[in-house]
Design a protein around this motif. Structure first.
Motif, PDB file in Angstrom:
ATOM      1  N   GLU A  39       0.846  -1.196   0.000  1.00  0.00           N
ATOM      2  CA  GLU A  39       0.000   0.000   0.000  1.00  0.00           C
ATOM      3  C   GLU A  39       0.879   1.243   0.000  1.00  0.00           C
ATOM      4  O   GLU A  39       1.870   1.330   0.723  1.00  0.00           O
ATOM      5  N   MET A  40       0.514   2.210  -0.840  1.00  0.00           N
ATOM      6  CA  MET A  40       1.274   3.451  -0.978  1.00  0.00           C
ATOM      7  C   MET A  40       0.755   4.456   0.052  1.00  0.00           C
ATOM      8  O   MET A  40      -0.064   4.119   0.904  1.00  0.00           O
ATOM      9  N   ASN A  41       1.220   5.688  -0.043  1.00  0.00           N
ATOM     10  CA  ASN A  41       0.786   6.681   0.945  1.00  0.00           C
ATOM     11  C   ASN A  41      -0.614   7.225   0.660  1.00  0.00           C
ATOM     12  O   ASN A  41      -1.104   8.057   1.400  1.00  0.00           O
ATOM     13  N   ILE A  42      -1.249   6.734  -0.393  1.00  0.00           N
ATOM     14  CA  ILE A  42      -2.660   7.052  -0.651  1.00  0.00           C
ATOM     15  C   ILE A  42      -3.442   5.773  -0.386  1.00  0.00           C
ATOM     16  O   ILE A  42      -3.166   4.739  -1.007  1.00  0.00           O
ATOM     17  N   LYS A  43      -4.380   5.832   0.535  1.00  0.00           N
ATOM     18  CA  LYS A  43      -5.130   4.628   0.920  1.00  0.00           C
ATOM     19  C   LYS A  43      -5.815   4.016  -0.298  1.00  0.00           C
ATOM     20  O   LYS A  43      -6.413   4.710  -1.109  1.00  0.00           O
ATOM     21  N   GLY A  44      -5.699   2.692  -0.421  1.00  0.00           N
ATOM     22  CA  GLY A  44      -6.343   1.993  -1.528  1.00  0.00           C
ATOM     23  C   GLY A  44      -5.497   1.902  -2.780  1.00  0.00           C
ATOM     24  O   GLY A  44      -5.893   1.254  -3.745  1.00  0.00           O
ATOM     25  N   TYR A  45      -4.324   2.570  -2.776  1.00  0.00           N
ATOM     26  CA  TYR A  45      -3.396   2.499  -3.912  1.00  0.00           C
ATOM     27  C   TYR A  45      -2.226   1.601  -3.528  1.00  0.00           C
ATOM     28  O   TYR A  45      -1.632   1.776  -2.457  1.00  0.00           O
ATOM     29  N   TYR A  46      -1.920   0.646  -4.398  1.00  0.00           N
ATOM     30  CA  TYR A  46      -0.874  -0.333  -4.109  1.00  0.00           C
ATOM     31  C   TYR A  46       0.180  -0.306  -5.201  1.00  0.00           C
ATOM     32  O   TYR A  46      -0.143  -0.248  -6.387  1.00  0.00           O
ATOM     33  N   ASN A  47       1.425  -0.347  -4.782  1.00  0.00           N
ATOM     34  CA  ASN A  47       2.525  -0.452  -5.720  1.00  0.00           C
ATOM     35  C   ASN A  47       2.783  -1.925  -6.007  1.00  0.00           C
ATOM     36  O   ASN A  47       2.864  -2.736  -5.090  1.00  0.00           O
ATOM     37  N   LEU A  48       2.906  -2.252  -7.285  1.00  0.00           N
ATOM     38  CA  LEU A  48       3.266  -3.605  -7.694  1.00  0.00           C
ATOM     39  C   LEU A  48       4.775  -3.614  -7.914  1.00  0.00           C
ATOM     40  O   LEU A  48       5.280  -2.904  -8.773  1.00  0.00           O
ATOM     41  N   ALA A  49       5.480  -4.391  -7.098  1.00  0.00           N
ATOM     42  CA  ALA A  49       6.924  -4.579  -7.283  1.00  0.00           C
ATOM     43  C   ALA A  49       7.141  -5.996  -7.791  1.00  0.00           C
ATOM     44  O   ALA A  49       6.444  -6.929  -7.392  1.00  0.00           O
ATOM     45  N   PHE A  50       8.117  -6.140  -8.668  1.00  0.00           N
ATOM     46  CA  PHE A  50       8.350  -7.436  -9.293  1.00  0.00           C
ATOM     47  C   PHE A  50       9.835  -7.607  -9.578  1.00  0.00           C
ATOM     48  O   PHE A  50      10.507  -6.678  -9.996  1.00  0.00           O
ATOM     49  N   GLY A  51      10.331  -8.799  -9.348  1.00  0.00           N
ATOM     50  CA  GLY A  51      11.724  -9.084  -9.692  1.00  0.00           C
ATOM     51  C   GLY A  51      12.148 -10.442  -9.180  1.00  0.00           C
ATOM     52  O   GLY A  51      11.325 -11.249  -8.732  1.00  0.00           O
ATOM     53  N   TYR A  83      -5.138 -10.251 -11.143  1.00  0.00           N
ATOM     54  CA  TYR A  83      -6.492 -10.799 -11.038  1.00  0.00           C
ATOM     55  C   TYR A  83      -6.750 -11.314  -9.622  1.00  0.00           C
ATOM     56  O   TYR A  83      -7.802 -11.048  -9.034  1.00  0.00           O
ATOM     57  N   ALA A  84      -5.783 -12.060  -9.073  1.00  0.00           N
ATOM     58  CA  ALA A  84      -5.966 -12.629  -7.734  1.00  0.00           C
ATOM     59  C   ALA A  84      -6.060 -11.526  -6.680  1.00  0.00           C
ATOM     60  O   ALA A  84      -6.960 -11.535  -5.832  1.00  0.00           O
ATOM     61  N   PHE A  85      -5.139 -10.558  -6.742  1.00  0.00           N
ATOM     62  CA  PHE A  85      -5.096  -9.494  -5.736  1.00  0.00           C
ATOM     63  C   PHE A  85      -6.377  -8.654  -5.771  1.00  0.00           C
ATOM     64  O   PHE A  85      -6.990  -8.385  -4.742  1.00  0.00           O
ATOM     65  N   THR A  86      -6.802  -8.275  -6.972  1.00  0.00           N
ATOM     66  CA  THR A  86      -8.006  -7.445  -7.085  1.00  0.00           C
ATOM     67  C   THR A  86      -9.274  -8.259  -6.885  1.00  0.00           C
ATOM     68  O   THR A  86     -10.330  -7.689  -6.637  1.00  0.00           O
ATOM     69  N   GLY A  87      -9.177  -9.582  -6.982  1.00  0.00           N
ATOM     70  CA  GLY A  87     -10.305 -10.426  -6.608  1.00  0.00           C
ATOM     71  C   GLY A  87     -10.584 -10.309  -5.117  1.00  0.00           C
ATOM     72  O   GLY A  87     -11.738 -10.303  -4.681  1.00  0.00           O
ATOM     73  N   LYS A  88      -9.516 -10.200  -4.322  1.00  0.00           N
ATOM     74  CA  LYS A  88      -9.642 -10.055  -2.874  1.00  0.00           C
ATOM     75  C   LYS A  88      -9.888  -8.593  -2.487  1.00  0.00           C
ATOM     76  O   LYS A  88     -10.597  -8.317  -1.532  1.00  0.00           O
ATOM     77  N   TYR A  89      -9.265  -7.655  -3.234  1.00  0.00           N
ATOM     78  CA  TYR A  89      -9.366  -6.216  -2.944  1.00  0.00           C
ATOM     79  C   TYR A  89      -9.907  -5.496  -4.187  1.00  0.00           C
ATOM     80  O   TYR A  89      -9.159  -4.836  -4.906  1.00  0.00           O
ATOM     81  N   PRO A  90     -11.214  -5.637  -4.452  1.00  0.00           N
ATOM     82  CA  PRO A  90     -11.754  -5.134  -5.728  1.00  0.00           C
ATOM     83  C   PRO A  90     -11.702  -3.613  -5.879  1.00  0.00           C
ATOM     84  O   PRO A  90     -11.774  -3.114  -6.998  1.00  0.00           O
ATOM     85  N   GLU A  91     -11.557  -2.879  -4.786  1.00  0.00           N
ATOM     86  CA  GLU A  91     -11.501  -1.413  -4.867  1.00  0.00           C
ATOM     87  C   GLU A  91     -10.078  -0.907  -5.081  1.00  0.00           C
ATOM     88  O   GLU A  91      -9.864   0.295  -5.244  1.00  0.00           O
ATOM     89  N   ALA A  92      -9.093  -1.793  -5.045  1.00  0.00           N
ATOM     90  CA  ALA A  92      -7.684  -1.381  -5.093  1.00  0.00           C
ATOM     91  C   ALA A  92      -7.315  -0.782  -6.448  1.00  0.00           C
ATOM     92  O   ALA A  92      -7.817  -1.192  -7.493  1.00  0.00           O
ATOM     93  N   TYR A  93      -6.432   0.197  -6.386  1.00  0.00           N
ATOM     94  CA  TYR A  93      -5.754   0.720  -7.568  1.00  0.00           C
ATOM     95  C   TYR A  93      -4.330   0.187  -7.527  1.00  0.00           C
ATOM     96  O   TYR A  93      -3.644   0.324  -6.517  1.00  0.00           O
ATOM     97  N   ILE A  94      -3.887  -0.424  -8.621  1.00  0.00           N
ATOM     98  CA  ILE A  94      -2.550  -0.999  -8.692  1.00  0.00           C
ATOM     99  C   ILE A  94      -1.693  -0.096  -9.561  1.00  0.00           C
ATOM    100  O   ILE A  94      -2.030   0.168 -10.720  1.00  0.00           O
ATOM    101  N   ILE A 147      -3.992   0.385 -12.785  1.00  0.00           N
ATOM    102  CA  ILE A 147      -5.031  -0.583 -13.148  1.00  0.00           C
ATOM    103  C   ILE A 147      -6.006  -0.705 -11.981  1.00  0.00           C
ATOM    104  O   ILE A 147      -5.588  -0.771 -10.829  1.00  0.00           O
ATOM    105  N   THR A 148      -7.302  -0.697 -12.286  1.00  0.00           N
ATOM    106  CA  THR A 148      -8.312  -0.943 -11.257  1.00  0.00           C
ATOM    107  C   THR A 148      -9.425  -1.791 -11.855  1.00  0.00           C
ATOM    108  O   THR A 148      -9.689  -1.733 -13.053  1.00  0.00           O
TER     109      THR A 148
END
Length: 151
Positions: A39-51, A83-94, A147-148
């Motif tokens: 979760e970023m500093n804006i509630k409901g917004y999530y950073n996707l990190a990958f590596g 798909y999985a993450f937003t299935g659990k958190y449908p209001e999330a912004y990625i 993406i939301t």
């Protein structure tokens, strides 16, 4: 969950679905990959990190380019975690951006390859140089992506 048009790897995750782990299998052998939603500093917004998983720190090393010959399958797997993450958190912004221009182009390729399918279930935006978002346009250069889920 939507069926992907590209093959993907199976992943493991925990109950909160914040961290996904899978193995890339290719010309350089097996490489453990991580996708992490923070979760970023804006509630409901999530950073996707990958590596790649750094075996010593157990954290993501997003600076290494593996070139394991399976980029399409890896990107399809990352998309499947959205798909999985937003299935659990449908209001999330990625929000996703690469650690380098090359990595950001890789993300853009992943979105482009899966765009028609993504648009069935998500609103997809690109972050422009002037720091505004627009609906994702194939072939445009973006600094990042948002993406939301469609409700």
């Amino acid at each position: 969950m939507s069926t992907m048009k590209y093959p993907r790897y199976e992943y493991s995750t925990e109950a909160e679905l914040n961290i996904f782990e899978f193995e890339s299998i290719g010309i350089k052998g097996k490489i453990v990959k991580l996708v992490q939603y923070t979760e970023m500093n804006i509630k409901g917004y999530y950073n996707l990190a990958f590596g790649d998983l750094d075996i010593i720190t157990r954290e993501i090393n997003d600076g290494v380019i593996t070139n394991n010959g399976d980029a399409t399958k890896v990107l399809a797997t990352v998309v499947s975690t959205v798909y999985a993450f937003t299935g659990k958190y449908p209001e999330a912004y990625i929000f996703a951006t690469g650690s380098s221009e090359a990595r950001t182009r890789l993300y853009r390729m992943g979105i482009t390859n899966n765009l028609e399918e993504l648009k069935n279930d998500f609103y997809v935006y690109g972050l422009k140089n002037d720091e505004t978002f627009e609906p994702f346009i194939v072939g445009e250069d973006y600094l990042g992506f948002l993406i939301t889920r469609k409700n």
